[in-house]
Design an enzyme around this catalytic site. Structure first.
Site, PDB file in Angstrom:
ATOM      1  CE  LYS A 107     -85.438 -44.739   5.954  1.00 49.32           C
ATOM      2  NZ  LYS A 107     -85.027 -44.648   4.544  1.00 49.32           N
ATOM      3  N   GLY A 132     -81.853 -48.089   3.612  1.00 49.85           N
ATOM      4  CA  GLY A 132     -82.980 -49.010   3.484  1.00 49.85           C
ATOM      5  C   GLY A 132     -84.280 -48.287   3.228  1.00 49.85           C
ATOM      6  N   GLY A 189     -88.219 -47.113   3.940  1.00 48.47           N
ATOM      7  CA  GLY A 189     -88.930 -46.588   5.104  1.00 48.47           C
ATOM      8  C   GLY A 189     -89.739 -47.649   5.814  1.00 48.47           C
ATOM      9  CB  VAL A 195     -84.304 -49.506   7.367  1.00 54.91           C
ATOM     10  CG1 VAL A 195     -83.337 -48.782   8.286  1.00 54.91           C
ATOM     11  CG2 VAL A 195     -83.613 -50.694   6.713  1.00 54.91           C
ATOM     12  N   GLY A 196     -86.945 -48.008   8.377  1.00 55.91           N
ATOM     13  CA  GLY A 196     -87.583 -46.911   9.134  1.00 55.91           C
ATOM     14  C   GLY A 196     -88.500 -47.453  10.210  1.00 55.91           C
ATOM     15  CD  GLU A 219     -88.352 -29.475  12.160  1.00 55.75           C
ATOM     16  OE1 GLU A 219     -89.162 -28.792  11.490  1.00 55.75           O
ATOM     17  OE2 GLU A 219     -87.913 -29.104  13.254  1.00 55.75           O
ATOM     18  CB  CYS A 275     -90.087 -28.311   4.045  1.00 53.68           C
ATOM     19  SG  CYS A 275     -88.540 -27.722   4.746  1.00 53.68           S
ATOM     20  CD  GLU A 301     -94.812 -30.421   1.310  1.00 55.82           C
ATOM     21  OE1 GLU A 301     -94.931 -31.626   1.588  1.00 55.82           O
ATOM     22  OE2 GLU A 301     -93.988 -29.670   1.855  1.00 55.82           O
TER      23      GLU A 301
HETATM   24  P1  NAD Z   1     -91.057 -39.166   3.077  1.00 56.33           P
HETATM   25  O1  NAD Z   1     -91.912 -38.903   4.264  1.00 56.33           O
HETATM   26  O2  NAD Z   1     -91.607 -39.999   1.996  1.00 56.33           O
HETATM   27  O3  NAD Z   1     -89.712 -39.914   3.533  1.00 56.33           O
HETATM   28  C1  NAD Z   1     -88.848 -39.364   4.499  1.00 56.33           C
HETATM   29  C2  NAD Z   1     -88.042 -40.483   5.137  1.00 56.33           C
HETATM   30  O4  NAD Z   1     -88.934 -41.333   5.852  1.00 56.33           O
HETATM   31  C3  NAD Z   1     -87.328 -41.385   4.116  1.00 56.33           C
HETATM   32  O5  NAD Z   1     -86.072 -41.759   4.636  1.00 56.33           O
HETATM   33  C4  NAD Z   1     -88.257 -42.582   4.038  1.00 56.33           C
HETATM   34  O6  NAD Z   1     -87.625 -43.765   3.614  1.00 56.33           O
HETATM   35  C5  NAD Z   1     -88.740 -42.685   5.476  1.00 56.33           C
HETATM   36  N1  NAD Z   1     -89.988 -43.423   5.664  1.00 56.33           N
HETATM   37  C6  NAD Z   1     -90.986 -43.627   4.772  1.00 56.33           C
HETATM   38  N2  NAD Z   1     -91.960 -44.371   5.326  1.00 56.33           N
HETATM   39  C7  NAD Z   1     -91.580 -44.632   6.605  1.00 56.33           C
HETATM   40  C8  NAD Z   1     -92.181 -45.350   7.692  1.00 56.33           C
HETATM   41  N3  NAD Z   1     -93.343 -45.953   7.562  1.00 56.33           N
HETATM   42  N4  NAD Z   1     -91.524 -45.409   8.861  1.00 56.33           N
HETATM   43  C9  NAD Z   1     -90.335 -44.800   9.023  1.00 56.33           C
HETATM   44  N5  NAD Z   1     -89.710 -44.118   8.022  1.00 56.33           N
HETATM   45  C10 NAD Z   1     -90.328 -44.027   6.833  1.00 56.33           C
HETATM   46  O7  NAD Z   1     -90.568 -37.759   2.559  1.00 56.33           O
HETATM   47  P2  NAD Z   1     -89.721 -37.448   1.241  1.00 56.33           P
HETATM   48  O8  NAD Z   1     -90.626 -37.652   0.074  1.00 56.33           O
HETATM   49  O9  NAD Z   1     -88.432 -38.180   1.304  1.00 56.33           O
HETATM   50  O10 NAD Z   1     -89.421 -35.882   1.451  1.00 56.33           O
HETATM   51  C11 NAD Z   1     -90.295 -34.872   1.099  1.00 56.33           C
HETATM   52  C12 NAD Z   1     -91.108 -34.402   2.300  1.00 56.33           C
HETATM   53  O11 NAD Z   1     -90.256 -33.972   3.355  1.00 56.33           O
HETATM   54  C13 NAD Z   1     -91.995 -33.205   1.989  1.00 56.33           C
HETATM   55  O12 NAD Z   1     -93.277 -33.389   2.524  1.00 56.33           O
HETATM   56  C14 NAD Z   1     -91.290 -32.052   2.697  1.00 56.33           C
HETATM   57  O13 NAD Z   1     -92.105 -30.973   3.033  1.00 56.33           O
HETATM   58  C15 NAD Z   1     -90.718 -32.724   3.889  1.00 56.33           C
HETATM   59  N6  NAD Z   1     -89.604 -31.936   4.435  1.00 56.33           N
HETATM   60  C16 NAD Z   1     -89.765 -31.243   5.604  1.00 56.33           C
HETATM   61  C17 NAD Z   1     -88.740 -30.440   6.100  1.00 56.33           C
HETATM   62  C18 NAD Z   1     -88.860 -29.675   7.397  1.00 56.33           C
HETATM   63  O14 NAD Z   1     -87.832 -29.290   7.934  1.00 56.33           O
HETATM   64  N7  NAD Z   1     -90.042 -29.424   7.917  1.00 56.33           N
HETATM   65  C19 NAD Z   1     -87.553 -30.353   5.390  1.00 56.33           C
HETATM   66  C20 NAD Z   1     -87.425 -31.052   4.193  1.00 56.33           C
HETATM   67  C21 NAD Z   1     -88.449 -31.853   3.734  1.00 56.33           C
END
Ligand code: NAD
Length: 471
Positions: A169, A200, A202, A205-206, A244, A278, A378
Site C-alpha cells: 500500500k 488507498g 492509510g 487500506v493500511g 522505519e 528522514c 521533525e
Molecule cells: P505517514 O506516516 O503519514 O504515511 C506513511 C504511510 O502510512 C502512507 O502510505 C499512509 O497512507 C499510511 N498510513 C497512514 N495512517 C495509517 C494507519 N493508521 N495504518 C496503516 N497505514 C497508515 O508518513 P508520510 O507523511 O507519508 O511520510 C513522511 C514520514 O515518513 C516522515 O516522518 C519521515 O521521517 C518518514 N520516513 C522515514 C524513513 C526511514 O527510512 N526511517 C524514510 C522516509 C520517510
C-alpha cells in the site's frame, strides 16, 4: 490528466471494489494531474488471499529462482528509468537531482539484494542444533511519498529474496509513480499473487493490512505517529513489524573541522530531498566560539541554494509534496520565530515568483536551543537549526538529547576523534566527513526512529523466522 482506477492483484490489473477517488495535484503549479481510485477492505482481502496462495509455493522456491526474479525486476525497472524519473518529478515535486538518484537507487536495490542472497546462509548451526531460516509469510508493505518507488523496490526485493509474498500500500499521493512501477513489475513476469498492490488511504487500506490475520509481517516506512499506531494494531495478531520512522538528525562539526568546507556542505545537506528526508541533518551542532563565523558561512551558502521548479537540473529545493505539508512547514517557521530563535535566512511565505506551488524559502534559524520545538520535532521541510555547543562532551549530549535516533553526521580533520565521538552517538547510522550510503549496511533507527533494520543481511533476516531443528 491520468486516471489510475485499477489495483494489481494476482498478476493482473483489476477493477477495485472501492469507489472513492483522490485527486492528484501538481505540487509545482497546483494543476490536477490525475485521479486515483482508492481501494477498500474487500480489495485488501482479495490481495491477501492471492498472496497467501502464492506463498504456499513461492516459499519453497530455490535461491536461484529468486535471484532470477530479482534480475528480471532490475531489467524491467531499468528499461523505464527515464519515465520513472519524470513522473516522480511531476507527481512528487522532487528535484531532478534527487529523483534521478532515488530511481537509480531503486534499480540498484535488486542487485544489492542478489549480492546479499548469494552470500546468505539459510541453514546454520547453533550448539548442536540445525537452524533453518524460513520465510515469515505474507508481508504487508506500507510506504510514504518521499521516495515511494525506492521504498517499494527495496522492500519487495528483500521479501522476494526471503521467499515471501507481498501486499503493497503506497501513499495515495504516489499513484502515478506506483502505476509505472507496477507496469515494470508486471513485465518482469513474477509468479501470480507474489506481488499485489492496493492503492488507498492509510486508515482504510493500511488498517485492513495491519489487522489482517493472514499477514505475518508489516514493513512500514513513514512517520513515527503512524508507526506507533501500526505497531499497536499488529500486536493483536502478533505480527512482526519493521518500522522505519522519522528523525531529527544531528550534524556535529568538531572544532578541528575545515569550516569553510563543512558549513556549506551542512547547509546543502539539510535541504536534501527538499528537506523531506528522514535522514536530513536538520540540527547543525557547532562550537559556540565559532558561531559568528558559522553564521556568516551559512548565510553565504544559503544564498547559493536554488529553490524552484524541480524539472530544472540546477534546482536544489523543489516544492513540498502537498499544501498540507507546506502549511506544516510554515507553522514550524512561525514556532521558531515565537520561540525566539534568530532567523538567519528565509522565513515565512513563498519565495517571489513561486506563488503557484508549495514552495518554502530555504530557511535557517541560528542560536537555537535544543529544547525548542524546532530542534526537537521533525519538520520535514527546508528548515535548518544551528545549535551552539560548549565542548565535545556537550556536543555528544545535545546530539543524543532527542527522542529520535535515525542518523548522525560528524565532521573532523581527525578521523580517530570522529570515530570516538561516533561510538557515543545513539543513532542507527553515523556518517563521518560527508553524507554517505552503503546499501549493504543495516539501516534503521534507535529509539523512536524505528524498529528493526533494512538492507543487506540484517534486512533480509527481518523477513525470516529461525526454526531450530534438534536432531
Ligand atoms: P505517514 O506516516 O503519514 O504515511 C506513511 C504511510 O502510512 C502512507 O502510505 C499512509 O497512507 C499510511 N498510513 C497512514 N495512517 C495509517 C494507519 N493508521 N495504518 C496503516 N497505514 C497508515 O508518513 P508520510 O507523511 O507519508 O511520510 C513522511 C514520514 O515518513 C516522515 O516522518 C519521515 O521521517 C518518514 N520516513 C522515514 C524513513 C526511514 O527510512 N526511517 C524514510 C522516509 C520517510
Amino acid at each position: 490528466m491520468k486516471s489510475i482506477n485499477k489495483g494489481y492483484i494476482n498478476g493482473a490489473f483489476v477493477t477495485l471494489h472501492g469507489t472513492e477517488t483522490f485527486n492528484l495535484i501538481s505540487p509545482t503549479n497546483h494543476e490536477q494531474i490525475g485521479v486515483v481510485t482508492l481501494g477498500d477492505e474487500i480489495d485488501v482481502q482479495q490481495a491477501v488471499a492471492a498472496a497467501k496462495e502464492a506463498f504456499a509455493s513461492f516459499s519453497k522456491s530455490s535461491i536461484a529462482a529468486r535471484i532470477q526474479l530479482l534480475k528480471n525486476l532490475q531489467d524491467a525497472v531499468s528499461k523505464r528509468e527515464k519515465e520513472l524519473v519524470e513522473v516522480m518529478i511531476q507527481e512528487y515535486g522532487g528535484t531532478r537531482q534527487f529523483c534521478t538518484m532515488s530511481t537509480q537507487f531503486a534499480i540498484a536495490s535488486f542487485g544489492n539484494m542478489i549480492e546479499t542472497l548469494e552470500a546468505f546462509e539459510f541453514q546454520r548451526k547453533a550448539g548442536n542444533t540445525l537452524v533453518q531460516l524460513t520465510p515469515v509469510g505474507v508481508v504487508g508493505i506500507i510506504t510514504p511519498w518521499n521516495a515511494s518507488n525506492s521504498f517499494i523496490c527495496g522492500k519487495v526485493g528483500t521479501a522476494i529474496a526471503a521467499g515471501c509474498t507481498v501486499v503493497v500500500k503506497p501513499s495515495e499521493m504516489s499513484a502515478l509513480q506506483t502505476q509505472l512501477l507496477v507496469e515494470c513489475f508486471h513485465e518482469a513476469g513474477l509468479p501470480k499473487g507474489l506481488f499485489n498492490v492496493v492503492n488507498g488511504l492509510g486508515n482504510i487500506v493500511g488498517t485492513a493490512i495491519t489487522n489482517h490475520p493472514d499477514i505475518a509481517k508489516i514493513s512500514f516506512t513513514g512517520s513515527t505517529v503512524t508507526g506507533k499506531l501500526i505497531a499497536k494494531s499488529a500486536v493483536d495478531t502478533v505480527k512482526r513489524v519493521t518500522l522505519e520512522l522519522g528523525g531529527k538528525s544531528p550534524n556535529i562539526i568538531l572544532d578541528d573541522a575545515d569550516f569553510e568546507k563543512a558549513i556549506p556542505m551542512a547547509v546543502f545537506g539539510a535541504y536534501m530531498n527538499s528537506g523531506q528526508a528522514c535522514v536530513a541533518p536538520t540540527r547543525l551542532l557547532v562550537p559556540k566560539a565559532k558561531l559568528a563565523q558559522v553564521n556568516q558561512l551559512a548565510k553565504a551558502a544559503v544564498e547559493q541554494v536554488v529553490v524552484g521548479n524541480p524539472t530544472n537540473a540546477a534546482t536544489n529545493v523543489g516544492p513540498m509534496v502537498s499544501n498540507k505539508q507546506f502549511e506544516r512547514v510554515q507553522s514550524y517557521i512561525q514556532i521558531g520565530l515565537q520561540e525566539g530563535a534568530t532567523l538567519l535566512a528565509g522565513g515565512l511565505g513563498k519565495p517571489a515568483g513561486l506563488e503557484d506551488g508549495n514552495f518554502v524559502k530555504a530557511t535557517i534559524f541560528t542560536n537555537v536551543s535544543n529544547d525548542m520545538r524546532i530542534a526537537r520535532e521533525e519538520i520535514f521541510g527546508p528548515v535548518l537549526s544551528i545549535i551552539p555547543y560548549e565542548n565535545e562532551e556537550d556536543a555528544i549530549s545535545i546530539a543524543n538529547d532527542t527522542t529520535y535516533g535515525l542518523a548522525a553526521y560528524i565532521t573532523s580533520s581527525d578521523e580517530r576523534r570522529a570515530l570516538r565521538v561516533a561510538s557515543q552517538i545513539d543513532a542507527g547510522r553515523v556518517c563521518v566527513n560527508g553524507f554517505k550510503h552503503d546499501p549493504l549496511a543495516p539501516f534503521g533507527g534507535f529509539k523512536q526512529s524505528g524498529l528493526g533494520r533494512e538492507f543487506g543481511a540484517y534486512g533480509l533476516e527481518e523477513y525470516l523466522e529461525p526454526k531450530s531443528i534438534l536432531l
